[in-house]
Design a protein around this motif. Structure first.
Motif, PDB file in Angstrom:
ATOM      1  N   GLU A 180       0.827  -1.207   0.000  1.00 50.07           N
ATOM      2  CA  GLU A 180       0.000   0.000   0.000  1.00 50.07           C
ATOM      3  C   GLU A 180       0.862   1.259   0.000  1.00 50.07           C
ATOM      4  N   ASN A 181       1.725   1.328  -1.020  1.00 50.39           N
ATOM      5  CA  ASN A 181       2.539   2.525  -1.150  1.00 50.39           C
ATOM      6  C   ASN A 181       2.840   2.817  -2.609  1.00 50.39           C
TER       7      ASN A 181
ATOM      8  N   SER B 173      -3.285   5.338   1.894  1.00 43.32           N
ATOM      9  CA  SER B 173      -4.386   4.987   2.795  1.00 43.32           C
ATOM     10  C   SER B 173      -5.037   3.651   2.449  1.00 43.32           C
ATOM     11  N   GLY B 174      -4.614   3.047   1.360  1.00 40.03           N
ATOM     12  CA  GLY B 174      -5.190   1.782   0.949  1.00 40.03           C
ATOM     13  C   GLY B 174      -4.404   1.213  -0.219  1.00 40.03           C
ATOM     14  N   GLU B 175      -5.051   0.372  -0.984  1.00 38.03           N
ATOM     15  CA  GLU B 175      -4.405  -0.328  -2.091  1.00 38.03           C
ATOM     16  C   GLU B 175      -4.374   0.560  -3.337  1.00 38.03           C
TER      17      GLU B 175
ATOM     18  N   ILE C 223      -6.680   4.987  -5.310  1.00 38.29           N
ATOM     19  CA  ILE C 223      -6.542   4.114  -4.142  1.00 38.29           C
ATOM     20  C   ILE C 223      -7.879   3.463  -3.818  1.00 38.29           C
ATOM     21  N   ASN C 224      -7.862   2.165  -3.654  1.00 42.81           N
ATOM     22  CA  ASN C 224      -9.043   1.415  -3.247  1.00 42.81           C
ATOM     23  C   ASN C 224      -9.084   1.349  -1.720  1.00 42.81           C
ATOM     24  N   THR C 225     -10.109   1.941  -1.128  1.00 44.38           N
ATOM     25  CA  THR C 225     -10.270   1.910   0.330  1.00 44.38           C
ATOM     26  C   THR C 225     -11.534   1.149   0.728  1.00 44.38           C
TER      27      THR C 225
END
Length: 779
Positions: free
Chosen positions: A84-85, A106-108, A123-125
């Motif tokens: 997750e970066n 903050s997520g994938e 980002i998938n949260t």
């Protein structure tokens, strides 16, 4: 937002601008433009684990999935969904990429694009497949710090920035749960599109939504947009993979200017059956297979290309060039499947699904020519197509990549191409990596081996090469052999007078005279197996023997070594299966030396003495060679708790065995593992060349060496002395990729040149890359 009626809804059938070129003659498909002699070659591979440890001495899983570049092209920015970066890599010197650190998210992250000094990460949260959410993180590239976030309202996938930097587009896939029922849509919530107007500073950017429901004939209530690209007219092209649909959106007003089905393909001479052991058979047909496109890229304001991965309904196994009216300009048919077969990269374990599985595409103009790049996820290659004439696209070359290339990035301003390979599993000797290629070579460095076509126009299938042997009567010919990954054991004849070496013939081993079938079943008593009772142990029963011989008399062995016999034909070393005394690794076959005719007919089978069979270890026969009326065979590792590995010597006149002991190097890899023998070649005058390696690859590889031994004055049971001829690590690193684990073949040509080759494991948990390297006259 109100959706405009599409300008046209053209059915694909019957409206093809240029017929699909099926490339049944692979040689013709590989013809290059005589006026363009510049090629892409890999100059380096950056393992993502170097962000964690400079030597990659870590088991932590890392991923490089989608890759972008800073505006000056000096920094690569990739998504790592596992950690997750966002990762940053300095490529100011493309041959020596350096880690620059990561930024936590903050997520994938699912995708990344760049606008000036800003990296935009989708980002998938989401909590799950139903409760979906996502955001856009805006990262300052020079400072590697978060500037702002923008809520997206759903689970994003791809992101693109317009050439004029006015707009960004994020596709909201809201992907389906493949484990829910049969994994078939519709599965709510529906996906859509977010347009980001990038006027002013990031904190001032605004968003607009585009409704994509009701467009596709398949699952119209559940659009699942997959990938997006934007052309110079600010028109976005979006693939709806599960819907098998393509949508064009005007970003100025958010209107849908056209949409159409991606259509279907008919495929002949492909392999759709997954056998165990594997068998590549280009004899099957599939009709009306939905393209189900994944990646997409604009080629101009009028043309775009899709990577036709296939998803739910088979594998379409190619790519397509469309015009904006929805007409097919070019499609390669079965060509990609045939190309990867001819290059030894065919993933037979995916025959029943998507074959080579094209995943992504990108476009770039290099040296004044238009190129389309197609990433094959399962074959781990990048196809380079010359598309100056898009309706007659020509395959220019095939580039090797680390396992599972996902993201592609053409950087014409720096003459670079980048492929992000996402698979990472240290235990399988796989490391996720950024593959860096440069457009400056006068000749392509890869492939090193390519097969010719059979009479039906299909390439000779090959992979998983093991031993290597030179033809003593022809300085331009060497022979290799496939191991147990494939059924129907075969010998391959390679013409090494040209580059790449051409695999011109496959010789199928057959037991037509029942020599193998009549092999006696060996029974060992308790004394021989050190048992505490009088149980008799069968180490080679009729069922095991029957499994080796097919109904057509072809055989399923584990050939690991090959040598040209002095009286014609070949010696083949077949490694035994199983370890004596291990219930989870039962003995299924013995180690055997087979004598075959030049046509592959088995003429003789030689097994070890019963007392040696009684201590069989699964690391058995590897290299084989003949000298002075004797056949020599190398055992991979030490058996029965012995200190050293054996070199077995079978006297052909007396039919007796003797054994010498070879001292293996102590392990040196940071990952541990073991060291063993891989090949054995007679040099004359009692001297032999030995190939020794560890079982590590990539950053963990340490021992890949050639040694010279002299057996002239040794007696049964003696320990051998060895002299280093060449440490192969630098030779292997020169190819620009990960160091392959299994360097398994070595041969000496009549002119003294030494060749080595690696086993690519049949493209199973492997990139499929095969390096046949001429080391020159090093003896």
């Amino acid at each position: 937002m109100r959706v405009k009626s599409p300008s046209s809804k053209l059915a694909l059938s019957g409206q093809i601008v240029a017929a699909s070129l099926l490339c049944l003659n692979l040689t013709a498909c590989n013809d290059d433009d005589d006026n363009n002699d510049t090629y892409f070659n890999r100059v380096s591979t950056f393992p993502i684990c170097q962000q964690i440890d400079s030597n990659c001495n870590t088991d932590e899983t890392t991923v490089a999935e989608i890759v972008a570049a800073s505006s000056d092209g000096m920094t690569l920015i990739y998504t790592d969904s596992q950690l997750e970066n966002l990762g940053f890599v300095d490529i100011s010197d493309p041959a020596n990429p350096k880690p620059m650190g990561t930024v936590a998210l903050s997520g994938e992250p699912t995708s990344v694009a760049v606008n000036g000094d800003y990296a935009l990460a989708a980002i998938n949260t989401s909590e799950n497949f139903v409760n979906v959410s996502g955001e856009l993180a805006v990262i300052n590239v020079p400072g590697q710090n978060l500037v702002t976030t923008i809520q997206l309202g759903g689970q994003p996938d791809s992101i693109a920035v317009s050439p004029d930097k006015s707009y960004a587009v994020v596709v909201i896939e809201n992907e389906r749960d493949e484990d829910l029922g049969e994994g078939i849509p519709p599965q709510m919530p529906a996906g859509g599109l977010i347009i980001i107007d990038m006027q002013g500073e990031p904190g001032q950017w605004t968003t607009r939504s585009v409704d994509m429901t009701g467009l596709a004939a398949k699952f119209p209530e559940d659009p699942e947009p997959e990938y997006v690209d934007i052309n110079a007219d600010n028109v976005a092209v979006i693939t709806l993979q599960e819907n098998n649909h393509i949508v064009l959106v005007n970003l100025v007003d958010g209107s849908i200017v056209n949409h159409f089905s991606a259509g279907t393909v008919n495929l002949t001479q492909i392999d759709t059956t997954e056998e165990d052991p594997a068998l590549i058979s280009l004899t099957e047909t599939q009709n009306n297979i939905p393209r189900e496109p994944d990646g997409v890229t604009w080629l101009s304001t009028e043309l775009f290309a899709t990577a036709d991965e296939g998803d739910m309904d088979g594998g379409s196994r190619g790519f397509t060039i469309f015009n904006t009216a929805g007409e097919v300009v070019y499609a390669p048919g079965n060509a990609l499947e045939h190309v990867v077969v001819s290059h030894g990269h065919y993933p037979d374990a995916r025959s029943g699904n998507k074959g080579n599985e094209p995943e992504n595409v990108d476009f770039g103009k290099f040296g004044g020519k238009d190129y389309l790049f197609v990433a094959s996820e399962r074959s781990s290659v990048v196809f380079v197509y010359d598309i100056d004439n898009a309706s007659q696209a020509q395959l220019k070359q095939v580039l090797p990549a680390s396992v599972a290339p996902e993201g592609l990035l053409a950087l014409p301003s720096r003459n670079l191409l980048i492929a992000a390979s996402e698979e990472d599993a240290r235990g399988d000797k796989i490391r996720s990596a950024l593959n860096i290629y440069q457009y400056n070579g006068s000749t392509p460095a890869y492939p090193t081996i390519k097969s010719t076509n059979r009479a039906d126009g299909t390439p000779i299938p090959w992979s998983a090469l093991s031993g290597l042997a030179a033809d003593p009567n022809d300085n331009n010919v060497v022979y290799s052999i496939q191991d147990s990954f494939y059924q129907q054991s075969r010998i391959f004849k390679l013409d090494v007078s040209q580059k790449p070496a051409m695999l011109v013939e496959d010789i199928v081993l057959k037991d037509v005279n029942d020599v193998l079938a009549s092999l006696s079943v060996v029974q060992l008593d308790d004394a021989q197996v050190a048992a505490d009772d009088d149980t008799r142990v069968s180490v080679f029963d009729e069922a095991d023997l029957a499994a080796m011989i097919n109904s057509d008399k072809t055989v399923n062995l584990d050939p690991e070594g090959i040598a040209v016999a002095s009286d014609g034909g070949f010696w083949v070393a077949s490694e035994g299966s199983g370890t004596m005394g291990e219930t989870n690794r039962p003995i299924n076959s013995l180690n055997m030396i087979l004598k075959t005719s030049a046509a592959g007919t088995i003429e003789r089978v030689i097994t070890l003495p019963e007392a040696v069979n009684a201590v069989q270890l699964r690391f058995g026969f590897e290299g084989v060679t003949e000298a002075d009326g004797k056949v020599y065979v190398a055992f991979q590792r030490a058996w029965n708790g012995e200190d050293n590995a054996r070199i077995g010597i079978f006297d052909l006149a007396s039919s007796t065995w003797s054994f010498l002991f070879y001292p293996l190097d102590p392990r040196e890899s940071q990952a541990g593992g073991w060291v063993g023998l891989s090949d054995l070649t007679a040099l004359g005058n009692g001297e032999f060349l030995v190939l020794e390696r560890d079982n590590q690859g990539g950053p963990d590889a340490a021992i890949k060496r050639l040694y010279r031994i002299n057996l002239s004055d040794l007696n049964d049971g003696d320990v051998i002395s060895k002299t280093l001829v060449d440490d192969l690590m630098d030779n292997l690193a020169a190819a620009g990729g990960h160091i392959p684990e299994k360097i398994e073949g070595a041969a000496v040509l009549g002119n003294g040149d030494v060749l080595i080759v690696n086993d690519n494991d049949g493209v199973d948990d492997s990139s499929g890359e095969t390096q046949l390297i001429n080391l020159g006259n090093i003896l």
